[in-house]
Write a protein that holds these residues in place. Structure first.
Motif, mmCIF file in Angstrom:
data_model
loop_
_atom_site.group_PDB
_atom_site.id
_atom_site.type_symbol
_atom_site.label_atom_id
_atom_site.label_comp_id
_atom_site.label_asym_id
_atom_site.label_seq_id
_atom_site.Cartn_x
_atom_site.Cartn_y
_atom_site.Cartn_z
ATOM 1 N N ALA A 359 -49.488 -41.767 84.538
ATOM 2 C CA ALA A 359 -49.944 -42.702 85.568
ATOM 3 C C ALA A 359 -48.758 -43.336 86.281
ATOM 4 O O ALA A 359 -48.761 -43.499 87.507
ATOM 5 C CB ALA A 359 -50.836 -43.770 84.929
ATOM 6 N N VAL A 360 -47.714 -43.714 85.502
ATOM 7 C CA VAL A 360 -46.538 -44.341 86.097
ATOM 8 C C VAL A 360 -45.776 -43.345 86.972
ATOM 9 O O VAL A 360 -45.332 -43.677 88.073
ATOM 10 C CB VAL A 360 -45.626 -44.906 84.990
ATOM 11 N N LYS A 361 -45.629 -42.116 86.493
ATOM 12 C CA LYS A 361 -44.894 -41.103 87.246
ATOM 13 C C LYS A 361 -45.671 -40.618 88.455
ATOM 14 O O LYS A 361 -45.082 -40.184 89.453
ATOM 15 C CB LYS A 361 -44.581 -39.896 86.354
ATOM 16 N N MET A 406 -42.356 -57.333 85.181
ATOM 17 C CA MET A 406 -43.715 -56.819 85.401
ATOM 18 C C MET A 406 -44.744 -57.944 85.395
ATOM 19 O O MET A 406 -45.633 -58.004 86.248
ATOM 20 C CB MET A 406 -44.039 -55.816 84.295
ATOM 21 N N GLU A 407 -44.585 -58.859 84.462
ATOM 22 C CA GLU A 407 -45.529 -59.965 84.376
ATOM 23 C C GLU A 407 -45.432 -60.851 85.620
ATOM 24 O O GLU A 407 -46.442 -61.344 86.112
ATOM 25 C CB GLU A 407 -45.247 -60.786 83.116
ATOM 26 N N ALA A 408 -44.193 -60.994 86.111
ATOM 27 C CA ALA A 408 -44.020 -61.848 87.290
ATOM 28 C C ALA A 408 -44.561 -61.180 88.546
ATOM 29 O O ALA A 408 -44.843 -61.853 89.534
ATOM 30 C CB ALA A 408 -42.531 -62.170 87.473
ATOM 31 N N GLY A 409 -44.710 -59.888 88.499
ATOM 32 C CA GLY A 409 -45.142 -59.177 89.705
ATOM 33 C C GLY A 409 -46.622 -58.915 89.782
ATOM 34 O O GLY A 409 -47.074 -58.178 90.652
ATOM 35 N N SER A 412 -48.099 -59.929 93.122
ATOM 36 C CA SER A 412 -47.692 -59.130 94.287
ATOM 37 C C SER A 412 -48.217 -57.700 94.240
ATOM 38 O O SER A 412 -48.147 -56.975 95.228
ATOM 39 C CB SER A 412 -46.156 -59.094 94.375
ATOM 40 N N GLY A 413 -48.736 -57.289 93.071
ATOM 41 C CA GLY A 413 -49.241 -55.916 92.938
ATOM 42 C C GLY A 413 -48.133 -54.887 92.817
ATOM 43 O O GLY A 413 -48.366 -53.710 93.034
ATOM 44 N N LYS A 414 -46.897 -55.328 92.497
ATOM 45 C CA LYS A 414 -45.774 -54.384 92.384
ATOM 46 C C LYS A 414 -45.167 -54.446 90.986
ATOM 47 O O LYS A 414 -43.969 -54.286 90.803
ATOM 48 C CB LYS A 414 -44.704 -54.713 93.419
ATOM 49 N N MET A 419 -40.025 -49.111 87.080
ATOM 50 C CA MET A 419 -40.226 -49.132 85.619
ATOM 51 C C MET A 419 -39.421 -47.999 84.977
ATOM 52 O O MET A 419 -39.446 -46.869 85.431
ATOM 53 C CB MET A 419 -41.716 -48.983 85.293
ATOM 54 N N ASN A 420 -38.690 -48.318 83.912
ATOM 55 C CA ASN A 420 -37.888 -47.328 83.186
ATOM 56 C C ASN A 420 -38.663 -46.890 81.949
ATOM 57 O O ASN A 420 -38.726 -47.609 80.945
ATOM 58 C CB ASN A 420 -36.544 -47.943 82.791
#
Length: 445
Positions: A359-361, A406-409, A412-414, A419-420
């Protein structure tokens, strides 16, 4: 004493019932009889198979011909018979076979399972039964040494006739006469009538035709015939003597050898000024002879199935079926094992982690990525199924920073940008090996 009396009465009644049941039980049995147990090659043995019932048969009994290794068999129609036993008449059916050994090796008339329909005692509706017969060995004696093997024929009688096509009194060089010899033998089959041994003749070409054989069967006997033709091509003028032909047969009942003779034939061949006719006829007959020999060679070829004899084909077929059964079992076992592993994988944390990575890729939506991430975290045995807890417990500082970003975003939906995944994979390995990170350093639980 009173109890003993009751016991004796009970045993007496039970015995009477058993005797009554045995008396009323239906009987079905068979008998196999040979008219001789030792015979010569070609001499028939009459085999009578009789089947009896204590009631009656509701369907006809007709086995047809059967195969006996090393012999020709002839089957005659079934005959109704009966037998008297203990003052009672039992109906039966008799099947008659004539067995003609064609080698000097002993043969066995096989045991049979005969299906019959016959009602039980006191009933009228026929029921199917299998009546077994016993096999019968037959000793086969070789042809007596004083007789010629190639002319050996066992028969009750033999008739021989001949006729000629063409005028034997007006023959010239290049002419062809055809001679037809018919033999009819009583009490044997056509396969056992030996072919004619034609003698070569000087200045005469011999061109045999295909022989014809036939069997004639009555209700209780058999006779056979063999017709052979020879074409004589007269190649030179002068007198030609076609030698006599002697046909013999052995009558085992009289233990005598009989013969019939076709007398020699003298033919005066006249000259022919047109010798080209001789060459033409000779070529034509030679070509016909080649075609005939080719046809007979093809007919005499043993039966082949895919280039194999029937016995070899059956062995290969059985082996192939056996191998196929093993392969099917191995395939089913392998498929079942694969299915179990697949089902276990689809509910494993590894599957959900791979789904999260895809999903991430890929181009999945942020919501899908989030769902995949937390579905994977739910599959882990964590005290708190959250990304922060996982990163803090098993992740590096880089992963913890990534999770914080990630939590802070979320708003913003980003949250999944940059992501590594390698940090997630490394933390997962530590989780799988339960390497718990604490403030004082790494420890192994």
């Amino acid at each position: 004493m009173k109890g003993i009396g009751k016991l004796l009465s009970f045993c007496l009644i039970l015995g009477m019932l058993l005797v009554s049941m045995d008396t009323n039980a239906q009987r079905l049995w068979s008998q196999v009889a040979l008219n001789r147990s030792s015979t010569y090659v070609g001499q028939p043995v009459e085999v009578k198979i009789s089947v009896y019932t204590s009631t009656w048969f509701t369907t006809g009994l007709d086995l047809g011909n059967i195969k006996v290794n090393g012999a020709f068999t002839v089957y005659f129609r079934p005959v109704s018979i009966s037998i008297q036993q203990d003052g009672k008449t039992f109906p039966g059916v008799q099947l008659i076979y004539h067995v003609f050994p064609y080698t000097d090796k002993d043969i066995i008339f096989p045991a049979l399972d005969i299906e019959v329909e016959s009602p039980a005692e006191g009933d009228y509706k026929g029921k199917k039964h299998i009546v077994k017969t016993e096999e019968k060995p037959i000793k086969v004696k070789p042809i007596p040494s004083k007789f010629s093997t190639n002319e050996w024929l066992v028969a009750d009688g033999l008739s021989v006739t001949e006729n000629w096509s063409g005028d034997r009194n007006k023959v010239k060089v290049g002419d062809v006469l055809e001679r037809t010899i018919s033999r009819t033998a009583a009490g044997t089959v056509s396969q056992l009538i030996p072919p004619i041994a034609w003698d070569s003749i000087s200045n005469v070409g011999l061109y045999p035709s295909r022989s014809e054989v036939a069997d004639q069967k009555t209700k209780t006997s058999i006779s056979s015939s063999r017709i052979e033709r020879m074409r004589y091509l007269f190649e030179k003028e002068g007198e030609v003597i076609i030698p006599e032909l002697v046909f013999t047969w052995y009558n085992p009942y009289r233990n005598q050898l009989y013969k019939r003779t076709l007398k020699e034939v003298k033919i005066q061949v006249a000259p022919n000024p047109d010798l080209g006719v001789l060459a033409s006829v000779r070529d034509s007959l030679a070509l016909q002879q080649q075609e005939l020999e080719l046809e007979e060679a093809e007919e005499n070829q043993p039966l082949k199935i895919l280039g194999m004899s029937p016995e070899q084909f059956v062995l290969v077929l059985v082996a192939a079926i056996f191998i196929l059964i093993i392969l099917i079992k191995l395939f089913r076992k392998g498929f079942y094992s694969w299915k179990q592993k697949r089902e276990a994988y689809l509910v494993s944390e590894k599957f959900h982690f791979n789904e999260f990575k895809k999903a991430v890729k890929g181009s999945s939506s942020q919501r899908t990525k989030s769902v995949k991430l937390y579905r994977w975290l739910d599959a882990l045995e964590l005290d708190e199924p959250s990304a922060q807890f996982f990163a803090k417990r098993y992740g590096s500082e880089a992963l913890q920073s990534q999770v914080a970003t990630m939590e802070a975003g979320w708003s913003s939906g980003k949250q999944f940008e940059n992501m590594n995944l390698s940090e997630w994979a490394s933390a997962r390995e530590k989780y799988l090996h339960r390497e718990v990170k604490v403030d004082s350093g790494w420890i192994n639980p």
